[in-house]
Design an enzyme around this catalytic site. Structure first.
Site, PDB file in Angstrom:
ATOM      1  N   ILE A  56      30.269  72.165  26.441  1.00 26.52           N
ATOM      2  CA  ILE A  56      29.031  71.438  26.669  1.00 26.52           C
ATOM      3  C   ILE A  56      28.109  72.395  27.409  1.00 26.52           C
ATOM      4  O   ILE A  56      28.563  73.326  28.080  1.00 26.52           O
ATOM      5  CB  ILE A  56      29.232  70.123  27.452  1.00 26.52           C
ATOM      6  CG1 ILE A  56      29.745  70.372  28.873  1.00 26.52           C
ATOM      7  CG2 ILE A  56      30.166  69.190  26.707  1.00 26.52           C
ATOM      8  CD1 ILE A  56      29.817  69.089  29.716  1.00 26.52           C
ATOM      9  N   ASP A  57      26.809  72.184  27.279  1.00 27.34           N
ATOM     10  CA  ASP A  57      25.841  73.097  27.862  1.00 27.34           C
ATOM     11  C   ASP A  57      26.015  73.219  29.371  1.00 27.34           C
ATOM     12  O   ASP A  57      26.435  72.269  30.037  1.00 27.34           O
ATOM     13  CB  ASP A  57      24.408  72.611  27.581  1.00 27.34           C
ATOM     14  CG  ASP A  57      24.084  72.565  26.098  1.00 27.34           C
ATOM     15  OD1 ASP A  57      24.796  73.231  25.314  1.00 27.34           O
ATOM     16  OD2 ASP A  57      23.129  71.863  25.736  1.00 27.34           O
ATOM     17  N   LYS A  58      25.634  74.368  29.903  1.00 29.28           N
ATOM     18  CA  LYS A  58      25.698  74.609  31.343  1.00 29.28           C
ATOM     19  C   LYS A  58      24.948  73.525  32.125  1.00 29.28           C
ATOM     20  O   LYS A  58      25.436  73.020  33.136  1.00 29.28           O
ATOM     21  CB  LYS A  58      25.098  75.987  31.662  1.00 29.28           C
ATOM     22  CG  LYS A  58      25.081  76.325  33.148  1.00 29.28           C
ATOM     23  CD  LYS A  58      24.361  77.625  33.410  1.00 29.28           C
ATOM     24  CE  LYS A  58      22.852  77.430  33.346  1.00 29.28           C
ATOM     25  NZ  LYS A  58      22.107  78.624  33.806  1.00 29.28           N
TER      26      LYS A  58
END
Length: 248
Positions: A56-58
């Site tokens: 998942i995105d930062k």
């Protein structure tokens, strides 16, 4: 028991661990910043060697699952690759769409511009997301997203294709204005010069994951409660507008 500011533990056994991560933390190595803080390295201090099976995105908070051994890594990786995992995200967007549900099937090209953003492109890979309107809250709307594929920034770009931007999205929204209670609540008696925003980071949360346990074969659903900032926003909006994305 020692608490870790980077994550809380949702589930843990001999084969998998499921964590609820804070926004601003990578879950595995990043080719653009090798020295950036990482969830896996921090969690390995507590759990030993971990194997990433998805990303998942930062800037996204929420549910992340890791495998603890090679067998579990293979099983979970295949589930994600074969699109057998059900992923649910919640986000807060600017504005208020008139639709209740939307099915977006639009091909995406990762790293498609000079800012390393994902773009819509016929040359890209297929990407599908189902959206549901969870309710209008003042100038914002709560949205549920169920991505059927796992492209980088998929939810954010597919929302953009519908004319919507997630609150405080540093890449895909021109509006970086945080959420302030004083701008939402009519009778707010605080000092605006001292006010802290309710929410000042990407308002996207990986709310739940449904997977098949790699050892037992049991279907399991893991839910990641909202982080403190998003939870405070949810509670305030529920009190003011009577809308709760968790109950919708």
């Amino acid at each position: 028991m020692k608490t870790n500011p980077d994550y809380t533990v949702i589930y843990n056994d001999d084969d998998i661990v499921v964590l609820n991560k804070r926004s601003g933390l990578l879950i595995a190595a990043d080719r653009y910043d090798e020295n950036a803080p990482r969830l896996d390295k921090e969690a390995e201090k507590e759990f030993g060697t971990l194997f990433a099976v998805h990303r998942i995105d930062k800037d996204t908070s929420g549910c992340v699952i890791y495998a603890k051994n090679a067998e579990s890594h293979r099983s979970l990786s295949m589930q994600f690759e074969n699109r057998e995992v059900e992923k649910t995200y919640h986000c807060l967007v600017h504005g208020y769409p008139t639709w209740q549900t939307q099915h977006v099937d639009a091909r995406l090209l990762v790293d498609g511009d000079s800012k390393h953003r994902t773009v819509l492109s016929k040359e890209g890979k297929n990407a599908v997301t189902d959206f549901r309107n969870l309710g209008k809250v003042g100038p914002y709307t709560w949205i549920e997203a169920k991505p059927k594929t796992g492209r980088t920034h998929q939810i954010r770009v597919h929302l953009n294709s519908l004319g919507l931007a997630i609150v405080c999205d540093p890449l895909y929204s021109g509006n970086q204005h945080p959420v302030f209670l004083s701008e939402i609540k009519k009778r707010w008696n605080g000092d605006e010069s001292q006010e802290r925003p309710l929410l000042s980071r990407l308002a996207l949360h990986a709310y739940s994951l449904c997977v098949t346990h790699p050892k037992t074969g049991e279907k399991m659903t893991f839910v990641a409660p909202y982080q403190k900032d998003m939870e405070a926003t949810r509670k305030q909006f529920k009190s003011i507008f009577g809308v709760d994305p968790i109950e919708s």
